[in-house]
Design an enzyme around this catalytic site. Structure first.
Site, PDB file in Angstrom:
ATOM      1  N   SER A 230      68.561  35.446  74.254  1.00 30.96           N
ATOM      2  CA  SER A 230      69.313  34.897  75.388  1.00 30.96           C
ATOM      3  C   SER A 230      68.564  35.041  76.714  1.00 30.96           C
ATOM      4  O   SER A 230      68.984  34.465  77.716  1.00 30.96           O
ATOM      5  CB  SER A 230      70.681  35.575  75.500  1.00 30.96           C
ATOM      6  OG  SER A 230      70.535  36.950  75.807  1.00 30.96           O
TER       7      SER A 230
ATOM      8  N   LYS B 251      78.757  38.610  80.722  1.00 29.82           N
ATOM      9  CA  LYS B 251      77.500  38.623  81.478  1.00 29.82           C
ATOM     10  C   LYS B 251      77.718  38.190  82.927  1.00 29.82           C
ATOM     11  O   LYS B 251      77.224  38.831  83.868  1.00 29.82           O
ATOM     12  CB  LYS B 251      76.480  37.709  80.801  1.00 29.82           C
ATOM     13  CG  LYS B 251      75.969  38.233  79.467  1.00 29.82           C
ATOM     14  CD  LYS B 251      75.007  37.257  78.823  1.00 29.82           C
ATOM     15  CE  LYS B 251      74.455  37.789  77.511  1.00 29.82           C
ATOM     16  NZ  LYS B 251      73.532  36.853  76.854  1.00 29.82           N
TER      17      LYS B 251
END
Length: 808
Positions: A653, A696
């Site tokens: 990611s 996040k």
């Protein structure tokens, strides 16, 4: 430039006006969970097909409602089916080690047991009266007198023979006779006899020897008469017992004439009673006084009992059994033992049923994980399903752990549908590694984890919420509270257009909300109670998150959220532990220089990089070469590192983030530190979706707000992750005020423009990028590196040639 996402894209609010109720008390309960159409059809198919091997494995995430759904479905179906047969074990009079299993119609086993008990109790009273009655006494006396007369005749003849042989005879019993010689009408004793000599003594000895032979023959005849007498008396005893017992047992025979096994058992029982009739004739006053001696010598009638193994009411329905502890003996039954005088003993009455016996003719539900964790249980289940019979065997006996004699009960035929409930991984492992599993569990019911958030499903979800509240005696929910639960359910699955099918999580949320609502004396659960639950959960679990934030505030963990820096960028990572997940920022730096076209992943070099992360870094090399160095050597060496990272780094990611850092270093254009990035990249520069996007974004938001709540911040995410956004209220408020922005990008070019504020640049028909664009500056730098490399190697080659000429 890509525009920031709107509030509606960041949070899919549930409109409470969709609901027409005041509280969920007004809603009808749901009988079955919605959104599980395929799973319910699989359960229905498996439970109705009558072929071997079509047992069911219900799989899905823990807490998805598999168990309750399966049990509810089967119980509803079983309520329309007749009860299966009763089973009982009885003594095998020919071999007591092999008890006999008898099958009876539902409800008849307990009647049969009671009738057998009443029969024995009646015989205990009847038989003593029979043998004390006149009929028996008269016949007994006739037989006895007949043999007395015969014995009297024999002894009379012996007396006559004694006189003929000048011998005096007397008898103290039927088997003992004494005699002595007579001389001149006088019985002589031993001393007188020993004093005799000559022919007189020889004559006496001859007469004694001859008479002794006659006596032996007579006593032998008496012995035969005694045997005949006992035989005739026993015959009389059997005859009287047979007449008394047969009439009683015939009544039972007529009732159970449909079962050959019962008829055979009654015949064997009748013969045994006749053979052991003396047990029924023992009187209490004839028993020993001491208790332990009395117990030892008291006749046992337990062999005539019936072990009521499996019994149902006549009105009962098909059984649905869930065995919570599927160990070997709980599954197939066991044989208990009793300690007597230091020895373990057992009999047919100590045979106990297992879950398979109880579910016979119905449904057995087992937890797959628990079953597999118990030694021998899974193998025994498969053996029973293959052979269609249950054989009760002790593990201790099988493996010779004890030497006590045990039983071998007759196996019982089974017709049962087994349902295993477990996680998907268990199903796939069993299917792959166990051939028997494929043959025995041919049907799988896969429970959905997520359900589409349509208007119809929203209304059904509200009904499910009401159903759970009523089932657990919770306060009803207002429409606002239901809407908030649905929104949280969407966040649970990280998808704004779906919500969770995890009923366990939903139930826990409602129970905790009920606690807070009652604590505040509310009559119904409202939105604020739901928010209270979610906040208190965070506060109970966020200790590690807060410690990390404190270290960032103190500068121990170095994260910059102000200014612009070349080759440095804030990446976002996702941490999940103990049921709590949160996001954290990580600093990634990149340095570039002349090299051989490789990207050095420092984490990988020191073995702190997982394979997926390493794959992502390798993709960067491919992208750089194919995009910027099609016609020139990629004379680049770039190093990447997660600063202050001391544990394993895994996942791709951050691959787009790493690429942005390299592009910044090559173009010498600084990256805005107030914007963090997440997203993976492929070889074509397309941004791919990642997981944990909400956590996040919120993690970076929290860090920034602790630094300076008045500044502007942002996060770049993959465009494909927009549908996954369900962000918290504080962040949405900051977006509304223009203090925070989220950008969804599809390509690296879109992202680098946001980070640098400089146009990325598009190639013209000749493949050239504008010189002032990021891509143009990157190519210019790569061409410079390539030219420098060529010049370096040319000079090195010239120098080498000069040295060679000097040597010559």
């Amino acid at each position: 430039m890509v525009s920031p996402l709107t509030l509606s894209q960041l949070y899919n609010k549930c409109d409470s006006s969709l609901f027409s109720f005041k509280t969920t008390d007004e809603l009808e309960p749901l009988e079955q969970p919605f959104g599980q159409k395929n799973a319910l059809e699989a359960i229905d198919f498996a439970s109705n097909i009558k072929q071997d091997g079509y047992n069911l494995f219900a799989m899905g995430a823990s807490g998805s409602g598999k168990h309750s759904t399966v049990m509810s479905f089967l119980q509803k179906k079983a309520a329309t089916e007749k009860a299966p047969s009763d089973w009982c074990y009885v003594n095998n009079f020919k071999d007591s080690r092999k008890p006999i299993a008898i099958e009876l119609p539902a409800g008849d086993a307990i009647v049969f047991k009671d009738e057998m008990y009443e029969l024995i109790e009646l015989l205990k009273e009847l038989l003593p009266r029979v043998f004390e009655g006149n009929d028996y006494r008269n016949e007994y006396d006739i037989i006895n007198q007949k043999y007395i007369d015969k014995e009297t005749e024999i002894f009379k003849n012996l007396q006559d023979e004694a006189r003929k042989h000048d011998i005096s005879m007397s008898s103290s019993s039927k088997n003992r006779v004494t005699f002595a010689p007579v001389v001149n009408g006088k019985v002589i004793n031993a001393s007188e006899f020993n004093a005799m000599q000559g022919k007189e003594r020889e004559e006496i000895e001859r007469k004694v020897d001859a008479f002794e032979k006659i006596v032996k023959d007579g006593l032998l005849e008496v012995g035969e008469l005694n045997k005949a007498q006992q035989k005739e008396l026993k015959s009389l005893q059997r005859k009287m017992t047979q007449e008394s017992v047969e009439s009683l047992i015939n009544d039972i025979r007529s009732k159970y004439n449909y079962s050959e096994k019962i008829l055979a058992y009654l015949d064997a029982l009748q013969d045994d009673i006749v053979r052991h009739v003396q047990d029924f004739l023992v009187k209490p006053d004839e028993m020993p006084v001491l208790p332990f001696m009395r117990e030892l010598y008291t006749p046992s009638f337990s062999r005539y009992g019936v072990n009521l193994f499996i019994a149902h009411d006549k009105e009962a329905t098909s059984p649905v059994i869930y065995e919570d502890n599927p160990i070997h003996q709980n599954l197939i039954g066991k044989i208990e033992h009793l300690s007597q005088v230091g020895t373990l003993v057992t009999d047919f009455s100590m045979i106990k049923p297992g879950a398979l016996h109880k579910a016979n003719g119905g449904y057995l539900v087992l937890d797959a994980r628990k079953l597999l964790m118990q030694p021998f249980a899974y193998e025994e289940l498969k053996r029973a399903l293959r052979s269609k019979e249950i054989r009760i065997e002790s593990l201790a006996q099988q493996y010779s752990f004890i030497s006590t004699t045990s039983l071998e009960p007759e196996p019982i035929f089974i017709d049962v549908k087994v349902v295993l409930i477990g996680e998907r991984i268990l199903y796939y492992l069993l299917y792959h590694y166990d051939p028997d599993f494929q043959e025995l569990f041919k049907v799988s019911a896969d429970f959905e984890d997520e359900i589409a958030r349509s208007s119809e499903n929203i209304r059904l979800y509200a009904q499910m919420i009401g159903t759970i509240a009523k089932r657990h005696n919770l306060l009803p929910l207002t429409p606002d509270a239901v809407a908030r639960v649905i929104e949280e359910s969407s966040r649970e699955v990280s998808h704004s257009a779906k919500f969770s099918a995890h009923l366990g999580t939903l139930s826990d949320l409602l129970k905790e909300a009920d606690f807070w609502a009652k604590k505040e004396n509310c009559s119904a659960i409202d939105r604020e109670n739901i928010n209270k639950v979610l906040q208190t959960r965070i506060e109970r679990l966020n200790r590690i998150q807060m410690r990390l934030y404190e270290q960032i505030d103190e500068g121990t963990i170095m994260i910059d959220v102000q200014g612009s820096i070349v080759g440095q960028i804030n990446a976002l990572s996702y941490i999940s532990m103990g049921g709590y997940s949160f996001g954290i920022a990580s600093k990634i730096t990149a340095r570039t220089r002349i090299g051989k076209g490789e990207i050095i992943d420092i984490e990988r070099k020191v073995e702190l990089s997982g394979p997926i992360h390493s794959k992502g870094v390798m993709i960067l090399t491919s992208y750089l070469g194919s995009t910027y160095a099609k016609n020139i050597p990629l004379s680049l060496s770039a190093s990447l590192v997660f600063e202050q990272s001391y544990t394993m780094v895994e996942g791709d990611s951050a691959s787009s983030t790493e690429l942005y850092a390299i592009l910044s270093s090559l173009s010498n254009m600084p990256i805005k530190q107030n914007i963090a990035v997440t997203g993976s990249v492929n070889q074509f520069g397309e941004i791919q979706p990642i997981g944990g996007v909400n956590e996040k974004i919120e993690g970076f938001f929290d860090i920034c707000m602790r630094k300076d709540s008045n500044a502007f911040y942002g996060v770049i995410i993959p465009s494909a992750n927009i549908k996954h956004l369900m962000l918290k209220a504080e962040l949405l408020q900051a977006v509304k005020k223009g203090k925070f922005a989220i950008y969804g990008v599809k390509t690296i070019n879109e992202g680098i423009e946001i980070l640098t504020g400089v146009e990325a640049g598009e190639a013209d028909e000749k493949g050239k990028f504008p010189p002032s664009s990021i891509n143009g500056m990157v190519i210019a730098r790569l061409e410079e590196l390539s030219k420098t490399t060529k010049e370096f190697y040319r000079k090195k080659s010239d120098s080498s040639d000069e040295e060679n000429k000097s040597d010559k």
